[in-house]
Write a protein that holds these residues in place. Structure first.
Motif, PDB file in Angstrom:
ATOM      1  N   TYR A 414      62.093  55.472  22.226  1.00 36.61           N
ATOM      2  CA  TYR A 414      61.606  54.941  20.959  1.00 36.61           C
ATOM      3  C   TYR A 414      60.638  56.138  20.648  1.00 36.61           C
ATOM      4  CZ  TYR A 414      64.197  50.438  20.712  1.00 36.61           C
ATOM      5  OH  TYR A 414      64.272  49.469  20.982  1.00 36.61           O
ATOM      6  N   LYS A 415      59.554  56.292  21.717  1.00 33.63           N
ATOM      7  CA  LYS A 415      58.689  56.591  21.714  1.00 33.63           C
ATOM      8  C   LYS A 415      58.588  58.231  20.975  1.00 33.63           C
ATOM      9  CE  LYS A 415      55.949  54.521  25.569  1.00 33.63           C
ATOM     10  NZ  LYS A 415      54.944  54.474  24.289  1.00 33.63           N
ATOM     11  N   ASP A 416      59.868  59.265  21.102  1.00 35.61           N
ATOM     12  CA  ASP A 416      59.802  60.347  19.868  1.00 35.61           C
ATOM     13  C   ASP A 416      59.475  60.138  18.376  1.00 35.61           C
ATOM     14  OD1 ASP A 416      59.084  61.629  21.938  1.00 35.61           O
ATOM     15  OD2 ASP A 416      61.186  62.555  22.386  1.00 35.61           O
ATOM     16  N   MET A 417      59.513  58.999  18.143  1.00 37.11           N
ATOM     17  CA  MET A 417      59.483  58.785  17.111  1.00 37.11           C
ATOM     18  C   MET A 417      57.744  58.628  16.506  1.00 37.11           C
ATOM     19  SD  MET A 417      60.330  59.009  13.752  1.00 37.11           S
ATOM     20  CE  MET A 417      62.447  59.712  13.920  1.00 37.11           C
ATOM     21  N   GLY A 418      56.921  58.689  16.839  1.00 34.85           N
ATOM     22  CA  GLY A 418      55.263  58.753  16.230  1.00 34.85           C
ATOM     23  C   GLY A 418      55.135  57.832  17.657  1.00 34.85           C
ATOM     24  N   ASN A 419      55.563  57.356  18.659  1.00 41.05           N
ATOM     25  CA  ASN A 419      55.196  56.442  19.322  1.00 41.05           C
ATOM     26  C   ASN A 419      55.390  54.890  19.001  1.00 41.05           C
ATOM     27  OD1 ASN A 419      53.889  57.334  22.354  1.00 41.05           O
ATOM     28  ND2 ASN A 419      52.346  58.160  20.359  1.00 41.05           N
ATOM     29  N   LEU A 420      57.264  54.861  18.439  1.00 46.76           N
ATOM     30  CA  LEU A 420      57.272  53.168  18.175  1.00 46.76           C
ATOM     31  C   LEU A 420      57.175  52.351  19.152  1.00 46.76           C
ATOM     32  CD1 LEU A 420      60.024  53.743  15.568  1.00 46.76           C
ATOM     33  CD2 LEU A 420      58.047  52.664  15.304  1.00 46.76           C
ATOM     34  N   PHE A 421      57.185  50.926  19.393  1.00 44.23           N
ATOM     35  CA  PHE A 421      57.425  50.369  20.137  1.00 44.23           C
ATOM     36  C   PHE A 421      58.740  49.789  20.047  1.00 44.23           C
ATOM     37  CE2 PHE A 421      57.106  46.383  22.254  1.00 44.23           C
ATOM     38  CZ  PHE A 421      56.541  46.873  23.427  1.00 44.23           C
ATOM     39  N   GLY A 422      59.253  49.413  19.143  1.00 42.22           N
ATOM     40  CA  GLY A 422      60.727  49.148  19.584  1.00 42.22           C
ATOM     41  C   GLY A 422      61.186  47.513  19.894  1.00 42.22           C
ATOM     42  N   SER A 423      61.966  46.905  19.376  1.00 43.46           N
ATOM     43  CA  SER A 423      62.439  46.027  19.084  1.00 43.46           C
ATOM     44  C   SER A 423      63.658  46.108  19.875  1.00 43.46           C
ATOM     45  CB  SER A 423      62.092  45.553  17.938  1.00 43.46           C
ATOM     46  OG  SER A 423      62.174  43.796  18.043  1.00 43.46           O
ATOM     47  N   GLU A 424      64.500  44.991  18.651  1.00 45.33           N
ATOM     48  CA  GLU A 424      66.663  44.459  19.414  1.00 45.33           C
ATOM     49  C   GLU A 424      66.321  43.568  20.556  1.00 45.33           C
ATOM     50  OE1 GLU A 424      65.300  48.168  19.067  1.00 45.33           O
ATOM     51  OE2 GLU A 424      66.580  47.608  16.846  1.00 45.33           O
ATOM     52  N   TYR A 425      65.285  43.051  20.740  1.00 45.34           N
ATOM     53  CA  TYR A 425      64.730  42.479  22.406  1.00 45.34           C
ATOM     54  C   TYR A 425      64.985  42.953  23.280  1.00 45.34           C
ATOM     55  CZ  TYR A 425      65.926  38.519  18.695  1.00 45.34           C
ATOM     56  OH  TYR A 425      65.696  37.877  17.700  1.00 45.34           O
ATOM     57  N   TRP A 426      64.258  44.291  23.519  1.00 41.90           N
ATOM     58  CA  TRP A 426      64.883  45.192  24.708  1.00 41.90           C
ATOM     59  C   TRP A 426      63.608  44.592  25.968  1.00 41.90           C
ATOM     60  CZ3 TRP A 426      60.671  47.847  27.249  1.00 41.90           C
ATOM     61  CH2 TRP A 426      59.685  48.019  26.880  1.00 41.90           C
ATOM     62  N   THR A 427      62.598  43.772  25.679  1.00 40.37           N
ATOM     63  CA  THR A 427      62.082  43.559  26.637  1.00 40.37           C
ATOM     64  C   THR A 427      62.217  42.345  27.220  1.00 40.37           C
ATOM     65  OG1 THR A 427      60.633  42.340  25.054  1.00 40.37           O
ATOM     66  CG2 THR A 427      59.151  44.247  25.387  1.00 40.37           C
ATOM     67  N   TYR A 428      63.311  41.872  26.697  1.00 43.80           N
ATOM     68  CA  TYR A 428      63.865  40.800  27.158  1.00 43.80           C
ATOM     69  C   TYR A 428      65.310  41.072  28.295  1.00 43.80           C
ATOM     70  CZ  TYR A 428      67.370  36.853  27.798  1.00 43.80           C
ATOM     71  OH  TYR A 428      68.455  36.312  28.009  1.00 43.80           O
ATOM     72  N   LEU A 429      65.958  42.111  27.445  1.00 39.47           N
ATOM     73  CA  LEU A 429      67.538  42.554  27.966  1.00 39.47           C
ATOM     74  C   LEU A 429      67.183  43.195  29.249  1.00 39.47           C
ATOM     75  CD1 LEU A 429      69.384  42.947  24.445  1.00 39.47           C
ATOM     76  CD2 LEU A 429      69.092  41.472  25.677  1.00 39.47           C
ATOM     77  N   LEU A 430      66.398  44.239  28.973  1.00 43.42           N
ATOM     78  CA  LEU A 430      65.780  45.887  30.178  1.00 43.42           C
ATOM     79  C   LEU A 430      65.360  45.018  31.430  1.00 43.42           C
ATOM     80  CD1 LEU A 430      66.981  48.277  30.105  1.00 43.42           C
ATOM     81  CD2 LEU A 430      64.784  49.235  29.253  1.00 43.42           C
ATOM     82  N   PRO A 431      64.770  44.260  30.671  1.00 47.14           N
ATOM     83  CA  PRO A 431      63.529  44.377  32.732  1.00 47.14           C
ATOM     84  C   PRO A 431      64.950  43.303  33.216  1.00 47.14           C
ATOM     85  CG  PRO A 431      62.478  44.008  31.329  1.00 47.14           C
ATOM     86  CD  PRO A 431      63.548  44.299  30.473  1.00 47.14           C
ATOM     87  N   ARG A 433      68.378  43.249  33.040  1.00 47.73           N
ATOM     88  CA  ARG A 433      69.404  43.702  33.527  1.00 47.73           C
ATOM     89  C   ARG A 433      68.612  44.019  34.707  1.00 47.73           C
ATOM     90  NH1 ARG A 433      74.605  42.732  32.747  1.00 47.73           N
ATOM     91  NH2 ARG A 433      74.288  41.937  31.347  1.00 47.73           N
ATOM     92  N   VAL A 434      67.920  45.336  34.457  1.00 50.87           N
ATOM     93  CA  VAL A 434      67.714  46.423  35.464  1.00 50.87           C
ATOM     94  C   VAL A 434      66.231  46.085  36.098  1.00 50.87           C
ATOM     95  CG1 VAL A 434      68.790  48.464  33.848  1.00 50.87           C
ATOM     96  CG2 VAL A 434      65.902  47.725  33.612  1.00 50.87           C
ATOM     97  N   GLY A 435      65.289  44.836  36.157  1.00 51.50           N
ATOM     98  CA  GLY A 435      64.852  45.771  36.482  1.00 51.50           C
ATOM     99  C   GLY A 435      62.963  45.589  35.740  1.00 51.50           C
ATOM    100  N   GLU A 436      61.908  44.843  36.348  1.00 53.01           N
ATOM    101  CA  GLU A 436      60.670  45.848  35.944  1.00 53.01           C
ATOM    102  C   GLU A 436      60.724  47.165  36.006  1.00 53.01           C
ATOM    103  OE1 GLU A 436      58.600  44.401  33.803  1.00 53.01           O
ATOM    104  OE2 GLU A 436      59.399  42.046  33.555  1.00 53.01           O
ATOM    105  N   GLU A 437      60.452  48.011  37.071  1.00 47.47           N
ATOM    106  CA  GLU A 437      60.113  48.821  37.181  1.00 47.47           C
ATOM    107  C   GLU A 437      61.201  50.420  36.829  1.00 47.47           C
ATOM    108  OE1 GLU A 437      59.951  51.924  41.547  1.00 47.47           O
ATOM    109  OE2 GLU A 437      60.639  49.850  41.721  1.00 47.47           O
ATOM    110  N   ARG A 438      62.676  50.071  36.727  1.00 47.19           N
ATOM    111  CA  ARG A 438      63.812  50.775  35.729  1.00 47.19           C
ATOM    112  C   ARG A 438      63.390  50.758  34.479  1.00 47.19           C
ATOM    113  NH1 ARG A 438      69.017  49.567  39.216  1.00 47.19           N
ATOM    114  NH2 ARG A 438      68.511  51.673  41.670  1.00 47.19           N
ATOM    115  N   ALA A 439      62.902  48.989  33.770  1.00 46.53           N
ATOM    116  CA  ALA A 439      63.066  49.025  32.518  1.00 46.53           C
ATOM    117  C   ALA A 439      61.137  50.527  32.270  1.00 46.53           C
ATOM    118  CB  ALA A 439      62.564  48.122  32.398  1.00 46.53           C
TER     119      ALA A 439
END
Length: 568
Positions: A414-431, A433-439
């Motif tokens: 998201y960051k190229d859009m003015g440093n947007l943090f993002g949502s869509e539950y990515w902080t739950y879904l991504l780590p 699925r892939v782990g904190e380091e890869r997330a």
């Protein structure tokens, strides 16, 4: 090999070449063609083995092409020249077209030919052809040309119009007069060709209610007809206009003289005029559902992959209805060109309060994501026929499985859009699925990602097939096997248990609250970066510089290394 991609913008074709060339071990850097002085500086800094130009709007300076091998990726067959190659191919009804990789010289598109790859034409928009057939042909042509550089005996082919296989010719810049629609004479096929030849740029200029508007996103309106040129009604975002032998749906318009001179849903642009039109309840639809062998397929063909508040709400309602069906698997199909690119920046920019509409839009897409995450009755699959970006990538990850077509490009950041943090539950879904380091790697890199890397990182579960037809065929076979799995009930039970355990550890509502707390600062805080970036995106403001995330030759940590690798 050190390859400098010289381009007007980091568009879908440039991103695909960036991914594939890096995958083959080449050192790749990107420079936006801002002006001759900046481009010359970039070449002096990078000293590349090859300058590759996949998307330029002006000629390369002689000071560069006379000293470096510069290859142009031209979206036309051998001999085709000029800036409107695809436009003319669509308007003229060509059955076969191609991509030519040629050497830059003083005369535009007249240099020696290094590779040429043809493909059958499809009845679709210029933008869709570019993202699919042109991109695949360009990739093949570029790889052939790069391989040829290693062959001492290879000599590029001079352009010779006396050769049998040179069918192209010099074509002028296509103008609005060339594709002007005559509603009293043009049949449906002709109208569609004219609009498709200009979609997504520059659109076809036309008069509606005394205003000159640009038309985009045209589709045949089955079973409808009326007085040629008459507006027959509207359905969803689209209006229906009669031709001499039928009618067409027009999904998007642009009013260059209006308050919002960029592409918007047609019904939104018409505004008050909409009250004078008849609503056609069973016509144009950007959401479609079908069932086959225990599997429900939910299609959502949203223009350019953008999902407005309204579209998110309608898709959520359609998903809830699909979940009530007597099926065992739900496949979220997206559209043929895009799965999703997240929130709809154009409708946000046109809102009375862009901050409020941003907030409404992110909450609407979150509501949809939550329905997918909490589904207990079905196995869910996100099937990426086309590219996905920003929140669209993480929305896809809300499903149990994510499968993608092999040529898909993901932009999971998201960051190229003015440093947007993002949502869509990515902080739950991504780590999860892939782990904190890869997330962290995925979200912070700000780089496009191909399916091989995405699969290795766990962002995808599978990728297969190159073209859409083969992808959908294989997808349906895989979905059928899921639905027929004897262990399906056991797997659903395990899915529910895992979700309950996750909820007890940390509720979804808490992930959402934390994400939206950061998003609230993006939308309403003192830092205007998001609003500036969104404005620049919507109004197509040219880039003034190339970010070092892709311009490795401008990164002082990489500049002096032989392969632009980062030096710690």
């Amino acid at each position: 090999m050190k390859i400098l991609l010289l381009t007007h913008a980091f568009n879908s074709l440039t991103q695909r070449l960036h991914i594939e060339l890096k995958k083959r071990g080449h050192a790749v850097s990107v420079e936006f063609d801002v002006n001759d002085a900046v481009t010359q500086q970039a070449v002096d800094q990078s000293t590349p083995d090859l300058i590759l130009a996949p998307f330029l709007k002006r000629a390369i300076a002689e000071s560069i092409w006379s000293k470096y091998l510069c290859l142009i990726v031209h979206p036309g067959i051998k001999g085709d020249r000029g800036p409107s190659a695809l436009d003319w191919a669509i308007l003229n009804g060509e059955k076969e077209w191609g991509v030519t990789v040629l050497q830059a010289i003083e005369e535009m598109d007249a240099g020696d030919i290094w590779a040429s790859v043809n493909f059958p034409m499809r009845e679709t928009t210029k933008a869709s052809l570019y993202r699919n057939e042109v991109t695949e042909a360009a990739l093949k042509g570029v790889l052939l040309a790069v391989d040829s550089m290693r062959e001492e005996q290879f000599k590029p082919e001079p352009l010779d119009y006396n050769q049998v296989d040179v069918r192209g010719k010099l074509q002028p810049l296509m103008r609005q007069t060339d594709r002007r629609i005559d509603w009293q004479q043009d049949n449906t096929e002709t109208v569609l060709r004219k609009i498709r030849s200009a979609d997504g740029f520059p659109g076809v200029q036309d008069m509606l209610y005394g205003k000159e508007l640009s038309l985009f996103d045209a589709h045949k309106a089955e079973g409808l007809r009326g007085e040629p040129g008459a507006i027959l009604g509207y359905c969803g975002v689209a209006i229906c206009r009669a031709t001499v032998d039928g009618a067409v749906w027009i999904g998007h318009l642009k009013d260059k003289q209006g308050a919002h001179p960029f592409k918007l849903p047609a019904t939104q642009v018409l505004g008050k005029q909409l009250a004078t039109l008849t609503e056609i309840t069973d016509g144009y639809s950007d959401i479609r559902y079908e069932e086959q062998e225990g599997v429900g397929y939910l299609h959502f063909r949203f223009y350019n992959g953008a999902m407005s508040t309204t579209q998110c709400n309608r898709l959520r309602e359609a998903y809830i209805e699909a979940r009530k069906r007597d099926t065992r698997v739900i496949v979220l199909m997206g559209g043929p060109d895009f799965w999703s690119n997240g929130i709809h920046l154009n409708t946000i920019e046109a809102a009375e309060s862009p901050a409020d509409e941003s907030w409404a839009n992110i909450n609407a897409i979150n509501d949809l994501a939550r329905e997918i995450i909490t589904t207990e009755s079905h196995v869910t699959v996100s099937a990426l026929q086309g590219n996905a970006g920003a929140g669209g990538v993480f929305l896809a990850r809300a499903a149990d499985h994510v499968w993608a077509r092999s040529g898909v490009v993901l932009n999971p950041h998201y960051k190229d859009m003015g440093n947007l943090f993002g949502s869509e539950y990515w902080t739950y879904l991504l780590p999860k699925r892939v782990g904190e380091e890869r997330a962290h790697r995925i979200t912070q890199a700000r780089l496009p990602m191909g399916t091989v890397e995405a699969n290795e990182l766990g962002l995808l579960d599978a990728y297969f097939a190159i073209d859409n037809v083969a992808f959908v065929e294989q997808l349906k076979q895989r979905a059928k096997l899921l639905a027929e799995d004897p262990a399906l009930a056991e797997k659903l039970e395990q899915k529910c248990s895992t979700r309950q355990a996750d909820e007890q550890e940390k509720p979804l509502a808490e992930y959402r609250r934390e994400e939206l707390e950061r998003m609230n600062l993006n939308f309403y805080g003192f830092d205007p970066s998001y609003h500036v970036a969104r404005y620049n995106f919507v109004y197509k403001v040219p880039k003034s510089r190339t970010p070092v995330t892709i311009a490795h030759h401008r990164d002082i940590r990489r500049r002096n290394s032989e392969d632009w690798s980062e030096v710690s």
